[in-house]
Design an enzyme around this catalytic site. Structure first.
Site, mmCIF file in Angstrom:
data_model
loop_
_atom_site.group_PDB
_atom_site.id
_atom_site.type_symbol
_atom_site.label_atom_id
_atom_site.label_comp_id
_atom_site.label_asym_id
_atom_site.label_seq_id
_atom_site.Cartn_x
_atom_site.Cartn_y
_atom_site.Cartn_z
ATOM 1 N N TYR A 161 0.785 -1.279 -0.013
ATOM 2 C CA TYR A 161 0.088 0.024 -0.008
ATOM 3 C C TYR A 161 0.830 1.275 0.068
ATOM 4 O O TYR A 161 0.461 2.253 -0.369
ATOM 5 C CB TYR A 161 -1.020 -0.015 1.100
ATOM 6 C CG TYR A 161 -2.335 -0.407 1.016
ATOM 7 C CD1 TYR A 161 -2.661 -1.024 -0.380
ATOM 8 C CD2 TYR A 161 -3.261 -0.361 2.056
ATOM 9 C CE1 TYR A 161 -3.998 -1.458 -0.394
ATOM 10 C CE2 TYR A 161 -4.663 -0.897 1.837
ATOM 11 C CZ TYR A 161 -4.886 -1.322 0.467
ATOM 12 O OH TYR A 161 -6.311 -1.924 0.327
ATOM 13 N N ASP A 288 2.398 -19.143 2.289
ATOM 14 C CA ASP A 288 2.049 -20.102 1.451
ATOM 15 C C ASP A 288 1.306 -21.433 1.891
ATOM 16 O O ASP A 288 0.208 -21.801 1.669
ATOM 17 C CB ASP A 288 3.131 -20.439 0.455
ATOM 18 C CG ASP A 288 4.429 -20.686 1.189
ATOM 19 O OD1 ASP A 288 4.469 -20.476 2.338
ATOM 20 O OD2 ASP A 288 5.408 -21.560 0.775
ATOM 21 N N ASP A 312 -4.360 -9.253 2.022
ATOM 22 C CA ASP A 312 -5.408 -9.193 0.859
ATOM 23 C C ASP A 312 -5.612 -10.476 0.324
ATOM 24 O O ASP A 312 -6.865 -10.873 0.172
ATOM 25 C CB ASP A 312 -4.581 -8.509 -0.222
ATOM 26 C CG ASP A 312 -5.470 -7.790 -1.223
ATOM 27 O OD1 ASP A 312 -6.785 -7.581 -0.916
ATOM 28 O OD2 ASP A 312 -5.079 -7.308 -2.162
#
Ligand code: NAP
Length: 425
Positions: A161, A288, A312
Site C-alpha cells: 500500500y 503459502d 489481501d
C-alpha cells in the site's frame, strides 16, 4: 466544523474520545454516524443497510442519526467533476470518529489513486479487520464451512500500500538499478535489459501496532491463538522482520500467563509446548502454507495478523470459504477510530438493479456497533441476517446456489431482515 454540502442531522450527538490521549470513546445513545453509500451497487446496498441498522439500533433502545457523506461518483455529482474525495468528507469522518461506507470504484489506469486506500491512509486506519464466520443457510464450497471462525488483521498503511515503484525504460529505474548494483553490491542479481523495480516498506511501528491490536482483540474476545502470517523465509528483512517484531510484542509487552510467544513455531510443531492455561498463544506461519491449512485445518486458526499483501489474499480466500463476497464484512481501525466497509467492491454490472446482497454492508455495521460497545445490537443483527438466509429468503447471488430458496430484491431482503429483528427483539 461547518460543512458546505453535507447536511448535519438536527438531532443526535457525536461520538467523542473519552480522555484525550487515552484509548476509549464516549458513546451517546443517539450518535451521529457518517455514512457513504458508495458507487455501483452502493446505491442499492447503502440505503438497505442503513434501514436495517437503524431498525436494530431502535430495537435495542438506541437511535442512529445518519449523516450522509459523498465520495466517488456521488462526490463528482455534488462537488464537480474533479472532486472524488471532498475534504469535508474526510474531515467529517475524522471529527465523528466512526463511519460506515459502501464500495468505491477505482478506475483502472494511471492518475486515479484508490479512494479506499486514500481514506485508510489519510485517517491512519492501520488495521483492516475482517471477521470470517459461517451463517447457517449460506451456500459454501467447503464440506464443513461452520469450522471457520477467524478474524484477520491486515496491516493497512504500508507494505505494497505504500510501495514505491519505478517503471521500466525510465531514467529513474536505471538510476535505482545502478545504485543497487554498484553502490549496494548486488551486481549479479538483476537480468539485463528492461526492468521494473519496487520497494515495499515494513516498519517496526506499523508491524507492532497491528500485532498489538490483534493480541488485544484475542484477549478481549477469549480467543486462544494469534497467528502471524508472513513470507519471512524469502524476504527476511521485511516479511521476516514483521514476524520478529510481532513476536517481540507478544514476548515483551504481556505477561507469559496472558500471552505466550511460542518459540520456533515457524519450523516446529507446537503440540508439545507447555502453554500456560488461558494464555493466548502467538505463533508464526508462512503465508503459502497458511493458505492450504486454512482449508485443510480450518478450525485450528483463530486470529491472524499479517502485512498488507498477505492479508489481501488471505482474507478474500477466507471469505470464499464461508460463502463469498456478498456476505463478507470488514472494518478499518485506527486509534479511537473506525471506518466499517464490506470486503466487496462496487460490482458495476449489478449496479442500480435492486438485486445486490446488502449482507456484507449490514454485517460491517454490526462491527461498527460492537466497536461502540453495542454488543446486543450487533448480536441482534447477526441473528436476524442468519434467520433470514436460513429461512430461504435470499438475494440473487445466494439464490443461484440454492434451489430451495426464494430470490428477492435488495429492498425486499432488507425488509425481511427488519421483520426478523421485530421477531427476535
Ligand atoms: P466486486 O465489485 O467485489 O465484484 C465482483 C463480483 O462479486 C460481482 O460481479 C458479483 O459477482 C460479486 N459481488 C460483489 N459484491 C456483491 C454483492 N454485494 N452482492 C452480490 N454479489 C456481489 O469486484 P470487482 O468487480 O473486481 O471491482 C469493482 C470495483 O470495485 C473496482 O473499481 C474495484 O477497484 C472496486 N473495489 C472497491 C472496494 C472497496 O470499496 N473497498 C473493494 C474491492 C473492489 P457476480 O456478478 O458473478 O454475481
Amino acid at each position: 466544523m461547518s460543512y458546505d454540502k453535507v447536511e448535519v442531522p438536527e438531532s443526535g450527538e457525536p461520538v467523542t474520545v473519552a480522555e484525550e490521549g487515552e484509548d476509549g470513546l464516549e458513546v451517546p445513545e443517539n450518535p451521529i454516524i457518517p455514512i457513504i453509500h458508495g458507487d455501483g451497487i452502493g446505491q442499492d446496498v447503502g440505503p438497505a443497510a442503513q434501514k436495517v441498522l437503524s431498525k436494530a439500533a431502535e430495537a435495542t433502545g438506541r437511535e442512529v442519526n445518519w449523516m450522509r457523506l459523498y465520495a466517488g461518483e456521488s462526490a463528482r455529482q455534488k462537488y464537480g467533476e474533479d472532486v472524488n474525495l471532498p475534504d469535508e468528507t474526510v474531515e467529517a469522518i475524522r471529527e465523528h470518529r466512526v463511519a460506515i461506507k459502501g464500495p468505491l470504484t477505482t478506475p483502472v489506469g494511471a492518475g486515479f489513486r484508490s479512494l479506499n486506500v486514500a481514506l485508510r491512509q489519510t485517517l491512519d486506519l492501520y488495521a483492516n479487520v475482517r471477521p470470517t464466520y459461517y451463517l447457517d443457510g449460506v451456500p459454501s464450497p467447503m464440506k464443513a464451512p461452520e469450522e471457520m471462525d477467524m478474524v484477520t488483521f491486515r496491516e493497512n498503511t504500508e507494505d505494497v500500500y505504500a510501495g514505491i515503484e519505478w517503471e521500466q525504460g525510465t531514467e529513474e529505474v536505471e538510476k535505482v538499478r545502478n545504485f543497487v548494483e554498484e553502490e549496494m553490491g548486488f551486481d549479479e542479481t538483476m537480468h539485463e535489459g528492461p526492468i521494473g523495480l519496487g520497494l515495499k516498506p515494513i516498519s517496526e511501528k506499523g508491524s507492532k501496532r497491528l500485532v498489538r491490536e490483534a493480541i488485544d482483540y484475542a484477549i478481549e474476545n477469549d480467543r486462544d491463538k494469534v497467528t502471524l502470517v508472513h513470507k519471512g523465509n524469502i524476504m527476511k528483512f521485511t516479511e521476516g522482520q514483521f514476524g520478529d517484531w510481532g513476536m517481540e510484542v507478544a514476548d515483551e509487552e504481556y505477561p507469559d500467563d496472558e500471552v505466550f510467544a511460542a518459540p520456533d513455531s515457524l519450523w516446529e510443531e507446537q503440540d508439545e509446548v507447555d502453554i500456560p492455561e488461558d494464555a493466548v498463544m502467538v505463533e508464526e506461519r508462512l503465508a503459502d502454507a497458511m493458505l492450504q491449512w486454512m482449508q485443510l485445518r480450518t478450525d485450528e486458526f483463530d486470529v491472524l495478523a499479517m502485512p498488507n499483501l498477505n492479508g489481501d489474499y488471505l482474507s478474500d480466500a477466507a471469505g470464499a470459504q464461508i460463502g463469498g463476497l456478498g456476505i463478507a464484512p470488514g472494518a478499518n481501525f485506527g486509534d479511537n477510530r473506525c471506518l466499517a466497509e464490506p470486503v466487496h467492491g462496487s460490482a458495476p454490472k449489478r449496479a442500480g438493479q435492486d438485486k445486490a446482497n446488502p449482507s456484507a454492508l449490514i454485517l460491517s455495521g454490526r462491527l461498527l456497533f460492537e466497536y461502540l460497545g453495542w454488543d446486543d445490537t450487533g448480536q441482534l443483527i447477526r441473528d436476524a441476517v442468519e434467520q433470514t438466509i436460513s429461512s430461504g429468503t435470499v438475494t440473487y447471488d445466494l439464490a443461484r446456489q440454492r434451489e430451495d430458496a426464494e430470490k428477492v430484491s435488495t429492498t425486499e431482503y432488507a425488509e425481511a431482515i427488519c421483520d426478523n429483528i421485530d421477531d427476535l427483539a
